[in-house]
Every structure is written in C-alpha cells, then in structure tokens.
Design a protein around this motif. Structure first.
Motif, PDB file in Angstrom:
ATOM      1  N   SER A 156     -55.156 -12.163  25.481  1.00 31.37           N
ATOM      2  CA  SER A 156     -55.757 -13.443  25.097  1.00 31.37           C
ATOM      3  C   SER A 156     -54.693 -14.447  24.685  1.00 31.37           C
ATOM      4  CB  SER A 156     -56.734 -13.247  23.938  1.00 31.37           C
ATOM      5  OG  SER A 156     -56.042 -12.930  22.744  1.00 31.37           O
ATOM      6  N   LEU A 198     -58.229 -18.622  25.506  1.00 31.54           N
ATOM      7  CA  LEU A 198     -58.152 -18.486  26.960  1.00 31.54           C
ATOM      8  C   LEU A 198     -58.095 -17.014  27.360  1.00 31.54           C
ATOM      9  CD1 LEU A 198     -55.376 -21.205  27.473  1.00 31.54           C
ATOM     10  CD2 LEU A 198     -57.860 -21.544  27.493  1.00 31.54           C
ATOM     11  N   TYR A 199     -58.910 -16.640  28.345  1.00 30.06           N
ATOM     12  CA  TYR A 199     -58.927 -15.267  28.855  1.00 30.06           C
ATOM     13  C   TYR A 199     -58.823 -15.309  30.379  1.00 30.06           C
ATOM     14  CZ  TYR A 199     -60.989 -14.200  24.270  1.00 30.06           C
ATOM     15  OH  TYR A 199     -61.240 -14.077  22.928  1.00 30.06           O
ATOM     16  N   ASP A 200     -57.648 -15.033  30.911  1.00 27.86           N
ATOM     17  CA  ASP A 200     -57.529 -14.972  32.370  1.00 27.86           C
ATOM     18  C   ASP A 200     -56.494 -13.954  32.829  1.00 27.86           C
ATOM     19  OD1 ASP A 200     -58.430 -15.646  34.857  1.00 27.86           O
ATOM     20  OD2 ASP A 200     -57.196 -17.439  35.069  1.00 27.86           O
ATOM     21  N   HIS A 201     -55.786 -13.360  31.870  1.00 30.13           N
ATOM     22  CA  HIS A 201     -54.820 -12.326  32.225  1.00 30.13           C
ATOM     23  C   HIS A 201     -55.459 -10.943  32.089  1.00 30.13           C
ATOM     24  CE1 HIS A 201     -51.203 -14.666  32.897  1.00 30.13           C
ATOM     25  NE2 HIS A 201     -51.446 -15.379  31.789  1.00 30.13           N
ATOM     26  N   LYS A 227     -49.812 -18.277  35.008  1.00 29.06           N
ATOM     27  CA  LYS A 227     -51.042 -19.054  35.070  1.00 29.06           C
ATOM     28  C   LYS A 227     -50.856 -20.392  34.356  1.00 29.06           C
ATOM     29  CE  LYS A 227     -54.147 -15.093  35.552  1.00 29.06           C
ATOM     30  NZ  LYS A 227     -54.712 -15.414  36.868  1.00 29.06           N
ATOM     31  N   PHE A 229     -52.978 -23.525  32.631  1.00 26.13           N
ATOM     32  CA  PHE A 229     -54.272 -23.891  32.044  1.00 26.13           C
ATOM     33  C   PHE A 229     -54.277 -25.373  31.685  1.00 26.13           C
ATOM     34  CE2 PHE A 229     -53.551 -19.431  31.069  1.00 26.13           C
ATOM     35  CZ  PHE A 229     -54.779 -18.836  31.300  1.00 26.13           C
ATOM     36  N   LYS A 237     -61.537 -21.815  30.244  1.00 27.65           N
ATOM     37  CA  LYS A 237     -61.295 -20.415  29.920  1.00 27.65           C
ATOM     38  C   LYS A 237     -60.322 -19.805  30.924  1.00 27.65           C
ATOM     39  CE  LYS A 237     -64.241 -19.947  26.453  1.00 27.65           C
ATOM     40  NZ  LYS A 237     -63.766 -19.668  25.080  1.00 27.65           N
ATOM     41  N   LYS A 238     -60.393 -20.330  32.163  1.00 31.15           N
ATOM     42  CA  LYS A 238     -59.609 -19.778  33.254  1.00 31.15           C
ATOM     43  C   LYS A 238     -58.520 -20.764  33.687  1.00 31.15           C
ATOM     44  CE  LYS A 238     -62.278 -16.131  33.551  1.00 31.15           C
ATOM     45  NZ  LYS A 238     -61.779 -14.780  33.187  1.00 31.15           N
ATOM     46  N   ALA A 239     -57.499 -20.237  34.346  1.00 29.05           N
ATOM     47  CA  ALA A 239     -56.397 -21.056  34.833  1.00 29.05           C
ATOM     48  C   ALA A 239     -56.808 -21.836  36.075  1.00 29.05           C
ATOM     49  CB  ALA A 239     -55.197 -20.169  35.150  1.00 29.05           C
ATOM     50  N   THR A 242     -52.698 -20.128  39.773  1.00 22.70           N
ATOM     51  CA  THR A 242     -52.072 -18.831  39.527  1.00 22.70           C
ATOM     52  C   THR A 242     -50.935 -18.632  40.518  1.00 22.70           C
ATOM     53  OG1 THR A 242     -54.116 -17.842  38.683  1.00 22.70           O
ATOM     54  CG2 THR A 242     -52.399 -16.336  39.447  1.00 22.70           C
TER      55      THR A 242
END
Length: 457
Positions: A156, A198-201, A227, A229, A237-239, A242
């Motif tokens: 996160s 942020l949660y994308d990894h 990523k 953002f 929340k997502k990038a 990438t």
C-alpha cells in the motif's frame, strides 16, 4: 539521446542489454564535440602564428590536419579574456529564488564556516505517526513540501497532507477532539491527514518519488513494475500508467524536467525511462555498468549528471546526455555496500553512506573524499541499508543509527558532531527523507510506522 541503448519497455524475462540498437554516435565522439575540438585546434594554431611561432604552428597543423590553413589571429586571446571575465562574474552571480529562501547551500570553495539559520535536527519532534500493515520501507516529499508519501511491504501507499498533520497535532485540535469524543460525536474525517491510499502493487513498495511539476506520484515495487498515480483525483486507487521491468525495483528519481525517470534495480544495469512513451534507455557500453544491484540513484539539479551507488562498493557519475559513465569511485566505502548517494544543490558534491556506518562527502571536480562524518554505528557495520541526507539548507548531514534507532547529525562543513535524537521507532529505520522547503523530515521503519518530524516555530 546519443549513446543510449534503446529498448522497448523491459518485460519480465526479457532483460535489456548493451547490444540494443544505438545511434552511429556510439562509436567515436559526438559530432558537436568533434566540431568544438577542431575549432579549438584552429584557434591555437592561429595564436601560434600570431605570436611568431611559425614552426610549432605548422607542425601542429600537420598533426591535426587543419583544412583550410589557419591565418594568424589573436581571437583565442579574446575568447580566453572573455571567459575569465565571465568566471569572475559567476562567482558573484545573483542568487536564484531557492538560494534566497533557503540559503546558498553547501559550497566549501567559498565558505567553510557559516552561521546556520536552520534548527539542529535534535530540536525536531514527532507531530504525526501513520501505520501500515507491514514494514514501512519507502518515503518521499513533494517538491513544495506540502505532501509526503509512505510505502510499505503490505503493497500500500499513503499520501499525507503536511498542514493537516500539523493541525491534528496542535493542542487546540486535541482539545476539540476530546470534547467531540466526550459528546459522542465522531471527528471530522475531511481533515484526516491521509488524503489518498493507493493499492495497485502486488508486492512490497520499495521506492517513491513525486513528479517535479505535475500531481503525479511514481512508485517502484518488488513486483517488477513502476506505476504512475494521478493523486489530484480524489477517487484514484489505481495507476494511470504501468512500466514493466525485468527486475525488482530498488530506487527511482525524476529528471528535473519530469520527462524522464531513472531507475535502479537488483540488476546492475541503470535504466532511464521516458515518462511519456515508456521507452527504456540503457548505456550501450557494458564496461560502464555496475556489477551488482543498484541501491540509490539521483539526478543533479541541472539534469546534466546522474549518480548511482551499488552493492559492488562503487559510486558512478554519469553524463546524462551521452549516458556514459564519466567517473567511478571504486571501493568508496572500503569495499562495503554503498547504500545512498545525494547531489548537493549546486552539483559540486555527492554525499554517500555505506554499510561501514560512514558518511562521506565527495568533490566531483577532483573525485576525492573531502570529509568523512564518523561516529555513527556502535558496531561499525550495518546489516541493512540506511540513507545519509542533507537538511533543507544543507547545513547539516543526517544519518539514522541502525543499532540504537537514533539520529546522528553533523555540521556539513566541518563534520562536528551534534546532539543525538531518539527516533522512537521499535525497529530499524529503513528510509529517511527531509522536506525540501521546511524544517521537517520523515522516517519509515520496520515497526510498520512512519513518523513525521518537524521543528515548531
């Protein structure tokens, strides 16, 4: 970009290499350098003729094959005279906005003793603590110092508002919250310091970097991705972009223009990404690369040079235009891993730290260590990487001691030790970063917490 190996965005399992397509300028000197060199030879030969050294001038002309012949001229004398006058003026140039607000920064050529207007780091205090669900390994400040970000092994990322952290820590705010709780009223979430999560990894966030001009946060991870953002959008929340790599990311840094991003990985090859096209560039000269994982990379403020540090014990200075390594400090920390590198604001010096618990200041023009900041580390050897940083005015050098979780501090100009500061973490400090504009810094620790420190007015 001359002398770059250009490859498509690196995909897992397809590492970039020095055999990628490069321009014809890879072999030999770039055309502009050749023209400058030839002009310089012609000026020297003309000056020799002008001063009466005909035989020497003819010999040199035959050696460098000048065509057409050079007539006698004193133009070289005028060029040198103008250059010397310009040098004299530059030493007394008008300060830019940053220098007027924060001071000129570190420059040992003109000033070795200076009365600092910045507070000693030992006077800072924790005003806010944020927690992750895993060890906190990455941190960064925005260029204006109004935001900071933390990244964790739990994958996160949190973005925090500095003014809200200060407001939440004020006594008046604490009294107001206590009254609300006593009355059964929930605190106003609109003023919560964490403005984005942020949660994308998929794996640990190992490095973070704010864009120098746009509301963009770049993150690197052990999941082999970089990523980007757009944190200006409240619902993000997502990038929005990438970039895939072949190796886990260890460090990132934006070019001052924001158009390029340099990245270090557990691979020894330094990558430069075009932010707009996601193209990846590597040096086309295999012998210029590191031999072990890269721990730290930084761009100089003028964007002309890069510095990188590696587990191979070396520090490398790169020409950012030709992508050639122009200087290597071998065994910079007596063979120990080099953990961090930072340019001084004027680009004259590099500050480094190693697993030998030493911090060193290097002068680029002479490639030598000017100052060693000693006394950190009770064992003299670290197990984990830690960063040495300047404070925002470059009057102090700061370095977290691994064994005691305290902050060591020195006067940057004479290496005199300052008072220690207990950082209050229950685990090793894995990242420390200072605000670029204010007396504040951020510490990220294996105890799953990040602490925001500030010297109150």
């Amino acid at each position: 970009m001359n002398n770059y190996g250009v490859i498509n965005p690196v995909a897992p399992g397809q590492p970039g290499n020095g055999n990628a397509a490069v321009s014809n300028l890879t072999i030999g000197l770039p055309e502009n350098i050749v023209k400058t060199r030839d002009l310089l030879y012609r000026l020297i030969i003309s000056q020799l003729f002008y001063d009466g050294y005909q035989q020497v001038a003819v010999t040199l002309s035959n050696m460098v094959h000048t065509d057409p012949p050079c007539p006698p001229s004193d133009r070289l004398m005028h060029v040198v005279t103008l250059g010397l006058e310009s040098e004299s003026v530059s030493k007394h140039r008008t300060q830019n906005k940053t220098e007027r607000e924060l001071g000129p920064g570190l420059d040992l050529e003109f000033e070795t003793e200076m009365q600092s207007q910045a507070p000693e780091p030992a006077q800072y205090e924790t005003v806010y603590v944020t927690a992750h669900k895993g060890p906190c390994r990455a941190g960064a400040f925005s260029p204006d110092g109004q935001l900071c970000a933390t990244g964790s092994q739990d994958a996160s990322i949190k973005i925090l508002d500095v003014d809200r952290m200060l407001a939440k820590s004020s006594q008046e705010n604490k009294n107001q919250q206590a009254q609300q709780q006593a009355a059964g009223v929930q605190a106003d979430q609109a003023q919560h310091p964490v403005i984005r999560t942020l949660y994308d990894h998929l794996e640990e966030v190992s490095c973070l970097e704010f864009h120098p001009k746009e509301p963009i946060l770049a993150s690197g991870s052990r999941d082999l991705t970089i990523k980007l953002f757009d944190y200006s959008k409240a619902s993000v929340k997502k990038a929005f972009r990438t970039m895939s790599d072949a190796s886990p990311l260890t460090c990132l840094n934006f070019h001052p223009s924001g158009d390029f991003l340099v990245a270090g990985t557990v691979s020894p090859v330094l990558r430069i990404y075009d932010v707009n096209t996601a193209q990846c560039f590597i040096s086309a000269i295999p012998s210029h690369h590191h031999t072990k994982p890269i721990n730290s990379v930084k761009w100089s403020n003028d964007g002309r040079h890069l510095v990188s540090a590696s587990e191979d014990g070396s520090i490398k200075i790169w020409d950012a235009v030709s992508n050639r390594c122009v200087s290597t400090f071998l065994q910079a920390h007596d063979g120990s891993d080099v953990c961090s590198v930072n340019f001084s604001r004027n680009g004259k010096y590099v500050l480094s730290s190693g697993k030998d618990s030493l911090v060193k200041l290097w002068e680029l023009s002479t490639s030598r260590c000017l100052i060693a900041y000693t006394g950190a580390g009770t064992t003299g050897k670290q197990m984990l990487s830690a960063q040495a940083i300047f404070n925002y005015t470059e009057d102090y050098v700061m370095f977290p001691d691994e064994a005691t979780t305290s902050l060591c501090c020195w006067d940057s100009r004479n290496a005199s030790r300052k008072q220690l500061l207990n950082l209050g973490h229950q685990g090793s400090v894995r990242q420390i970063v200072h605000s670029p504009t204010n007396a504040a810094f951020l510490t990220c620790s294996d105890d799953m917490r990040a602490r925001y420190w500030v010297k109150r007015a």
